[in-house]
Design a protein around this motif. Structure first.
Motif, mmCIF file in Angstrom:
data_model
loop_
_atom_site.group_PDB
_atom_site.id
_atom_site.type_symbol
_atom_site.label_atom_id
_atom_site.label_comp_id
_atom_site.label_asym_id
_atom_site.label_seq_id
_atom_site.Cartn_x
_atom_site.Cartn_y
_atom_site.Cartn_z
ATOM 1 N N ILE A 3 86.162 -6.607 65.669
ATOM 2 C CA ILE A 3 85.812 -5.321 65.085
ATOM 3 C C ILE A 3 84.293 -5.243 64.982
ATOM 4 C CG2 ILE A 3 86.148 -3.729 63.159
ATOM 5 C CD1 ILE A 3 88.749 -4.515 64.482
ATOM 6 N N TYR A 4 83.726 -4.196 65.570
ATOM 7 C CA TYR A 4 82.273 -4.032 65.593
ATOM 8 C C TYR A 4 81.862 -2.756 64.861
ATOM 9 C CZ TYR A 4 82.342 -7.463 69.421
ATOM 10 O OH TYR A 4 82.525 -8.586 70.189
ATOM 11 N N ALA A 5 80.599 -2.747 64.444
ATOM 12 C CA ALA A 5 79.994 -1.538 63.886
ATOM 13 C C ALA A 5 78.611 -1.368 64.491
ATOM 14 C CB ALA A 5 79.901 -1.626 62.365
ATOM 15 N N VAL A 6 78.235 -0.111 64.689
ATOM 16 C CA VAL A 6 76.890 0.227 65.157
ATOM 17 C C VAL A 6 76.535 1.568 64.538
ATOM 18 C CG1 VAL A 6 77.584 1.490 67.250
ATOM 19 C CG2 VAL A 6 75.381 0.273 67.203
ATOM 20 N N SER A 7 75.249 1.851 64.412
ATOM 21 C CA SER A 7 74.842 3.089 63.764
ATOM 22 C C SER A 7 73.577 3.646 64.394
ATOM 23 C CB SER A 7 74.593 2.833 62.269
ATOM 24 O OG SER A 7 74.409 4.036 61.563
ATOM 25 N N ASP A 8 73.385 4.962 64.263
ATOM 26 C CA ASP A 8 72.110 5.619 64.553
ATOM 27 C C ASP A 8 71.603 5.363 65.975
ATOM 28 O OD1 ASP A 8 70.850 6.708 61.704
ATOM 29 O OD2 ASP A 8 72.213 5.019 61.446
ATOM 30 N N ILE A 9 72.425 5.676 66.960
ATOM 31 C CA ILE A 9 72.023 5.527 68.356
ATOM 32 C C ILE A 9 71.122 6.685 68.802
ATOM 33 C CG2 ILE A 9 72.880 5.412 70.735
ATOM 34 C CD1 ILE A 9 73.402 2.884 69.213
ATOM 35 N N HIS A 10 71.287 7.853 68.204
ATOM 36 C CA HIS A 10 70.390 9.000 68.404
ATOM 37 C C HIS A 10 70.172 9.372 69.871
ATOM 38 C CE1 HIS A 10 69.362 10.119 64.341
ATOM 39 N NE2 HIS A 10 69.200 8.844 64.025
ATOM 40 N N GLY A 11 71.280 9.527 70.602
ATOM 41 C CA GLY A 11 71.195 10.088 71.937
ATOM 42 C C GLY A 11 70.860 9.129 73.050
ATOM 43 N N TYR A 12 70.717 7.852 72.773
ATOM 44 C CA TYR A 12 70.413 6.857 73.807
ATOM 45 C C TYR A 12 71.721 6.337 74.415
ATOM 46 C CZ TYR A 12 65.454 6.501 72.474
ATOM 47 O OH TYR A 12 64.125 6.746 72.237
ATOM 48 N N TYR A 13 72.282 7.086 75.334
ATOM 49 C CA TYR A 13 73.581 6.719 75.902
ATOM 50 C C TYR A 13 73.506 5.416 76.698
ATOM 51 C CZ TYR A 13 78.072 7.276 78.322
ATOM 52 O OH TYR A 13 79.341 7.089 78.809
ATOM 53 N N GLU A 14 72.460 5.244 77.495
ATOM 54 C CA GLU A 14 72.346 4.019 78.290
ATOM 55 C C GLU A 14 72.215 2.798 77.381
ATOM 56 O OE1 GLU A 14 72.849 3.702 81.516
ATOM 57 O OE2 GLU A 14 73.301 5.862 81.527
ATOM 58 N N LEU A 15 71.520 2.950 76.268
ATOM 59 C CA LEU A 15 71.422 1.854 75.304
ATOM 60 C C LEU A 15 72.788 1.547 74.707
ATOM 61 C CD1 LEU A 15 69.269 0.049 73.741
ATOM 62 C CD2 LEU A 15 69.520 1.733 71.906
ATOM 63 N N LEU A 31 85.515 -0.427 67.771
ATOM 64 C CA LEU A 31 84.140 -0.122 67.405
ATOM 65 C C LEU A 31 84.090 1.053 66.442
ATOM 66 C CD1 LEU A 31 81.036 -0.467 67.819
ATOM 67 C CD2 LEU A 31 81.233 1.209 69.681
ATOM 68 N N TRP A 32 83.401 0.845 65.318
ATOM 69 C CA TRP A 32 83.107 1.916 64.373
ATOM 70 C C TRP A 32 81.655 2.341 64.563
ATOM 71 C CZ3 TRP A 32 86.553 4.449 61.497
ATOM 72 C CH2 TRP A 32 87.777 3.841 61.236
ATOM 73 N N CYS A 33 81.448 3.611 64.821
ATOM 74 C CA CYS A 33 80.104 4.178 64.954
ATOM 75 C C CYS A 33 79.792 4.917 63.654
ATOM 76 C CB CYS A 33 80.042 5.128 66.141
ATOM 77 S SG CYS A 33 80.451 4.329 67.714
ATOM 78 N N LEU A 34 78.760 4.478 62.944
ATOM 79 C CA LEU A 34 78.536 4.921 61.573
ATOM 80 C C LEU A 34 77.631 6.156 61.473
ATOM 81 C CD1 LEU A 34 78.091 1.453 59.809
ATOM 82 C CD2 LEU A 34 80.181 2.639 60.503
ATOM 83 N N GLY A 35 77.745 7.048 62.434
ATOM 84 C CA GLY A 35 77.036 8.316 62.350
ATOM 85 C C GLY A 35 75.687 8.325 63.042
ATOM 86 N N ASP A 36 75.155 9.530 63.203
ATOM 87 C CA ASP A 36 73.872 9.771 63.874
ATOM 88 C C ASP A 36 73.869 9.234 65.300
ATOM 89 O OD1 ASP A 36 73.186 10.936 61.513
ATOM 90 O OD2 ASP A 36 71.374 9.748 61.177
ATOM 91 N N ASN A 56 90.039 3.058 70.976
ATOM 92 C CA ASN A 56 89.560 1.920 70.177
ATOM 93 C C ASN A 56 88.120 2.100 69.714
ATOM 94 O OD1 ASN A 56 88.577 1.678 72.792
ATOM 95 N ND2 ASN A 56 88.634 -0.567 72.775
ATOM 96 N N MET A 57 87.729 3.366 69.547
ATOM 97 C CA MET A 57 86.439 3.697 68.939
ATOM 98 C C MET A 57 86.650 4.846 67.965
ATOM 99 S SD MET A 57 83.689 3.779 72.081
ATOM 100 C CE MET A 57 83.419 2.355 73.129
ATOM 101 N N ASP A 58 85.808 4.879 66.932
ATOM 102 C CA ASP A 58 85.840 6.034 66.038
ATOM 103 C C ASP A 58 84.446 6.255 65.474
ATOM 104 O OD1 ASP A 58 86.819 8.238 64.740
ATOM 105 O OD2 ASP A 58 88.375 7.174 63.634
ATOM 106 N N LEU A 59 84.253 7.438 64.925
ATOM 107 C CA LEU A 59 82.956 7.874 64.415
ATOM 108 C C LEU A 59 83.078 8.234 62.953
ATOM 109 C CD1 LEU A 59 79.981 9.055 65.052
ATOM 110 C CD2 LEU A 59 81.176 11.251 65.212
ATOM 111 N N LEU A 60 82.118 7.801 62.149
ATOM 112 C CA LEU A 60 81.942 8.327 60.810
ATOM 113 C C LEU A 60 80.851 9.396 60.868
ATOM 114 C CD1 LEU A 60 81.934 5.147 58.520
ATOM 115 C CD2 LEU A 60 83.866 6.547 59.252
ATOM 116 N N ILE A 61 80.990 10.409 60.047
ATOM 117 C CA ILE A 61 80.015 11.494 60.035
ATOM 118 C C ILE A 61 78.700 11.019 59.423
ATOM 119 C CG2 ILE A 61 79.476 13.769 59.077
ATOM 120 C CD1 ILE A 61 81.548 13.910 61.270
ATOM 121 N N GLY A 62 77.609 11.270 60.144
ATOM 122 C CA GLY A 62 76.267 11.023 59.626
ATOM 123 C C GLY A 62 75.597 12.343 59.306
ATOM 124 N N ASN A 63 74.385 12.291 58.786
ATOM 125 C CA ASN A 63 73.712 13.539 58.426
ATOM 126 C C ASN A 63 73.408 14.403 59.650
ATOM 127 O OD1 ASN A 63 71.756 11.258 58.709
ATOM 128 N ND2 ASN A 63 70.219 12.870 58.489
#
Length: 249
Positions: A3-15, A31-36, A56-63
């Protein structure tokens, strides 16, 4: 299963893709994506669609997702005149996201909006005898395991904007985290900023998670982009054993 978490990628798809490759992400992992995931850089819509299409991925709402939802038209029209439109487009890097959103067929816009409205804001998970609370930034027990559509705008605003590491009196929050027997995983404020706030040291700009009591911040500072020798990027955290993967820009 990892189980992984990542946050605040801000549009960097290749990253984002590079990080998935680095951790060896497979269909057996989650994978949990913690918004933004959106704004600042061009490919936020592509990242959202990638997450949306994976079981097997989900998103939490960020600001930034909150601003997006409260700026664009509810019916998928290619207009942006909601109550957060100025805040989103002109003050927080949302204009590039809106341009890409407008390029989608209207049925894909509606599909994306419907999906976003049903994402969680705060999520609690149990893993190997440990309780994790995932949130973009702040915590309110009344919002635990609630979806965006279940909550009032003010509730989501408080969770996604408030932080103990902000000077702004409207967004500065009291440190409530020690009151709960959780390990909090969050983003929102870059780890470089949080580290400098707590203990101003020479290595504040290192790309690694920042630990504060029972909270772990994994916002690697993608919102800042590449600036000189600053180590900005993404931090993927494996919750099973707390191993982290730093993916620099």
């Amino acid at each position: 299963m990892a189980i992984y978490a990542v946050s605040d990628i801000h549009g960097y798809y290749e990253l984002f893709l590079k990080g998935l490759a680095e951790i060896g992400f497979s269909d057996q992992d989650y994978l949990w994506c913690l918004g933004d995931m959106i704004d600042r850089e061009p490919d936020g819509i592509q990242i959202l669609q990638h997450i949306m299409k994976r079981d097997n991925m989900d998103l939490l709402i960020g600001n930034h997702e909150l601003m997006f939802l409260n700026s664009v038209d509810d019916n998928g029209e290619a207009v942006c005149n909601g109550k957060d439109a100025y805040l989103w487009l002109d003050a927080n890097g949302g204009r590039i996201t809106f341009y890409r959103y407008k390029e989608l067929p209207v049925e894909e816009r509606i599909e994306l909006l419907d999906w976003l409205k049903e994402r969680y804001v705060v999520r609690r998970i149990e893993l190997e005898g440990r309780t994790y609370c995932l949130t973009h930034s702040f915590y309110n027990p009344a919002c635990e395991d609630k979806r965006y559509s279940d909550l009032q705008y003010s509730d989501v605003w408080n969770i996604t904007w408030s932080s103990i590491w902000r000077d702004d009196p409207f967004t500065h929050a009291l440190d409530v985290y020690p009151n709960y027997e959780y390990t909090f995983i969050c983003g929102h404020v870059p780890v470089q900023n949080a580290r400098a706030w707590e203990t101003p040291v020479e290595d504040a700009n290192v790309l690694r998670s920042f630990h504060h009591e029972n909270m772990i911040n994994i916002d690697g500072g993608c919102a800042k982009g590449k600036i000189g020798n600053l180590e900005n990027g993404a931090i993927f955290l494996r919750l099973n054993d707390m191993k982290e993967y730093a993916i620099p820009l």
